[in-house]
Design a protein around this motif. Structure first.
Motif, PDB file in Angstrom:
ATOM      1  N   THR A  56     -72.605  37.158  45.245  1.00 19.35           N
ATOM      2  CA  THR A  56     -73.873  36.607  45.733  1.00 19.35           C
ATOM      3  C   THR A  56     -75.044  37.132  44.915  1.00 19.35           C
ATOM      4  N   LEU A  57     -75.007  38.396  44.592  1.00 15.09           N
ATOM      5  CA  LEU A  57     -76.124  39.003  43.868  1.00 15.09           C
ATOM      6  C   LEU A  57     -76.270  38.442  42.456  1.00 15.09           C
ATOM      7  N   LEU A  58     -75.185  38.295  41.729  1.00 17.15           N
ATOM      8  CA  LEU A  58     -75.296  37.827  40.344  1.00 17.15           C
ATOM      9  C   LEU A  58     -75.861  36.410  40.245  1.00 17.15           C
ATOM     10  N   PRO A  59     -75.426  35.451  41.085  1.00 16.41           N
ATOM     11  CA  PRO A  59     -76.093  34.140  41.058  1.00 16.41           C
ATOM     12  C   PRO A  59     -77.582  34.220  41.380  1.00 16.41           C
ATOM     13  N   PHE A  60     -77.936  35.063  42.339  1.00 16.60           N
ATOM     14  CA  PHE A  60     -79.350  35.239  42.657  1.00 16.60           C
ATOM     15  C   PHE A  60     -80.115  35.723  41.429  1.00 16.60           C
ATOM     16  N   LEU A  61     -79.564  36.694  40.738  1.00 17.39           N
ATOM     17  CA  LEU A  61     -80.266  37.256  39.588  1.00 17.39           C
ATOM     18  C   LEU A  61     -80.343  36.276  38.424  1.00 17.39           C
ATOM     19  N   ARG A  62     -79.371  35.405  38.287  1.00 16.74           N
ATOM     20  CA  ARG A  62     -79.489  34.371  37.255  1.00 16.74           C
ATOM     21  C   ARG A  62     -80.684  33.469  37.552  1.00 16.74           C
ATOM     22  N   ALA A  63     -80.830  33.063  38.818  1.00 19.51           N
ATOM     23  CA  ALA A  63     -81.990  32.254  39.206  1.00 19.51           C
ATOM     24  C   ALA A  63     -83.284  33.045  39.036  1.00 19.51           C
ATOM     25  N   PHE A  64     -83.261  34.303  39.360  1.00 18.47           N
ATOM     26  CA  PHE A  64     -84.405  35.215  39.210  1.00 18.47           C
ATOM     27  C   PHE A  64     -84.856  35.256  37.747  1.00 18.47           C
ATOM     28  N   LEU A  65     -83.904  35.397  36.831  1.00 15.32           N
ATOM     29  CA  LEU A  65     -84.238  35.438  35.405  1.00 15.32           C
ATOM     30  C   LEU A  65     -84.813  34.106  34.929  1.00 15.32           C
ATOM     31  N   TRP A  74     -76.991  45.366  37.100  1.00 14.09           N
ATOM     32  CA  TRP A  74     -76.854  44.056  37.735  1.00 14.09           C
ATOM     33  C   TRP A  74     -77.582  42.988  36.941  1.00 14.09           C
ATOM     34  N   LEU A  75     -78.804  43.282  36.524  1.00 11.82           N
ATOM     35  CA  LEU A  75     -79.557  42.298  35.759  1.00 11.82           C
ATOM     36  C   LEU A  75     -78.914  42.067  34.392  1.00 11.82           C
ATOM     37  N   ARG A 117     -77.675  38.483  33.104  1.00 12.21           N
ATOM     38  CA  ARG A 117     -78.189  37.913  31.859  1.00 12.21           C
ATOM     39  C   ARG A 117     -77.048  37.530  30.929  1.00 12.21           C
ATOM     40  N   ALA A 118     -76.029  38.350  30.875  1.00 18.56           N
ATOM     41  CA  ALA A 118     -74.876  38.061  30.004  1.00 18.56           C
ATOM     42  C   ALA A 118     -74.132  36.817  30.441  1.00 18.56           C
ATOM     43  N   SER A 119     -74.272  36.446  31.723  1.00 14.14           N
ATOM     44  CA  SER A 119     -73.534  35.286  32.225  1.00 14.14           C
ATOM     45  C   SER A 119     -74.355  33.998  32.231  1.00 14.14           C
ATOM     46  N   LEU A 120     -75.578  34.047  31.729  1.00 12.97           N
ATOM     47  CA  LEU A 120     -76.392  32.841  31.683  1.00 12.97           C
ATOM     48  C   LEU A 120     -75.835  31.826  30.685  1.00 12.97           C
TER      49      LEU A 120
END
Length: 300
Positions: A202-211, A292-293, A297-300
């Motif tokens: 859940t956190l990683l998808p959120f952070l992709r949107a955040f970036l 986490w960030l 970022r690496a998964s964008l």
């Protein structure tokens, strides 16, 4: 859709990256149903993060430091207000910071946040709390603005664009704190490390949107201004003034990262004011988890 709640302070401009992510469908594109919980009171934001009512928060960064020192599991995982977008606004007739002697100054809380900054600025002019002035804990920017207009306080920090609106209405700016404290992490994206570890998907998808939202803020000026107007009720010209300042001075970090220099300045200011000198020897990175960030970022 995975659901999560982000606690934020009031409806001020600080929240714009999250509003952009929601309006532009960036959260939905990641399979997330994100509730942005607007709360009047910085202590309550911190409480909801600690007890799990919110999984993430745009919180006052000093709370993370205080929580970590008390044995808590809060961590800073991203940036928000990485530099100070404030003016110290006072009612007409007050001249200079020295003119605040004997006056009532509104702050978000006595425990953290704007109070540390106000104490530092006034101490440099020989004014010390509580003997030389009164601090009135009145909540975030919008509450301070209401009290300033009604006469309940004599001065208080106002963030862009409310500082510009205040000056247009005849209030005076006593100083621009960023001129004296160029790096200061006022608010940040915070979480509890136990929740983060258990909810990576859940956190990683959120952070992709955040970036993506931070980059979008910088490149989609008209969209950012329209969202600011819709969410805060300010005029378009004030939204545009805020956008210019926030992009020019990188108040919102384009890369989403927290500022180590800003956190260090906060640690040292807080330690000086709050009589915890051991905190001044702590390093900013002790309170930051950048992993986490970086993974997002690496998964964008």
């Amino acid at each position: 859709m995975k659901r999560l709640t982000v606690a934020v302070v009031s409806r001020n401009y600080f929240n714009l990256p999250l509003w952009i992510a929601r309006t532009a469908g960036l959260f939905a594109a990641e399979g997330l149903d994100v509730t942005i919980d607007h709360i009047e009171g910085i202590e309550e934001v911190n409480a909801r993060l600690r007890d799990g009512r919110a999984q993430l928060a745009y919180g006052v960064t000093e709370h993370v430091i205080l929580d970590a020192e008390a044995g808590g599991r809060s961590a800073i995982i991203g940036g928000n207000v990485n530099k100070l977008p404030f003016s110290l606004i006072a009612r007409p007739g007050i001249e200079g910071l020295e003119g605040l002697r004997g006056k009532r100054i509104g702050v978000s809380s006595l425990r953290a946040g704007s109070s540390s900054l106000v104490m530092k600025l006034l101490a440099a002019r020989g004014l010390n709390w509580p003997t030389d002035y009164e601090l009135v804990p009145c909540g975030p920017i919008l509450a301070r603005w209401d009290l300033l207009r009604s006469g309940g306080i004599d001065a208080g920090l106002q963030g862009t664009p409310l500082n510009r609106i205040a000056m247009e209405q005849g209030f005076v700016s006593l100083c621009e704190p960023r001129d004296e404290v160029p790096h200061f992490q006022f608010t940040s994206l915070d979480t509890q490390l136990d929740w983060a570890s258990a909810n990576r998907d859940t956190l990683l998808p959120f952070l992709r949107a955040f970036l993506r939202a931070h980059e979008r803020f910088y490149v989609e000026r008209e969209e950012a201004n329209a969202v600011a107007v819709a969410e805060t009720g300010i005029e378009m010209r004030h939204a545009d003034l805020a956008w210019e300042e926030y992009t020019r001075d990188a108040i919102f970090p384009r890369d989403g990262e927290v500022s180590a220099a800003g956190v260090q300045a906060l640690i040292e200011t807080s330690a000086l004011i709050r009589d915890l000198p051991s905190r001044a020897r702590a390093q900013a990175e002790d309170y930051i988890d950048r992993s986490w960030l970086a993974e997002a970022r690496a998964s964008l």
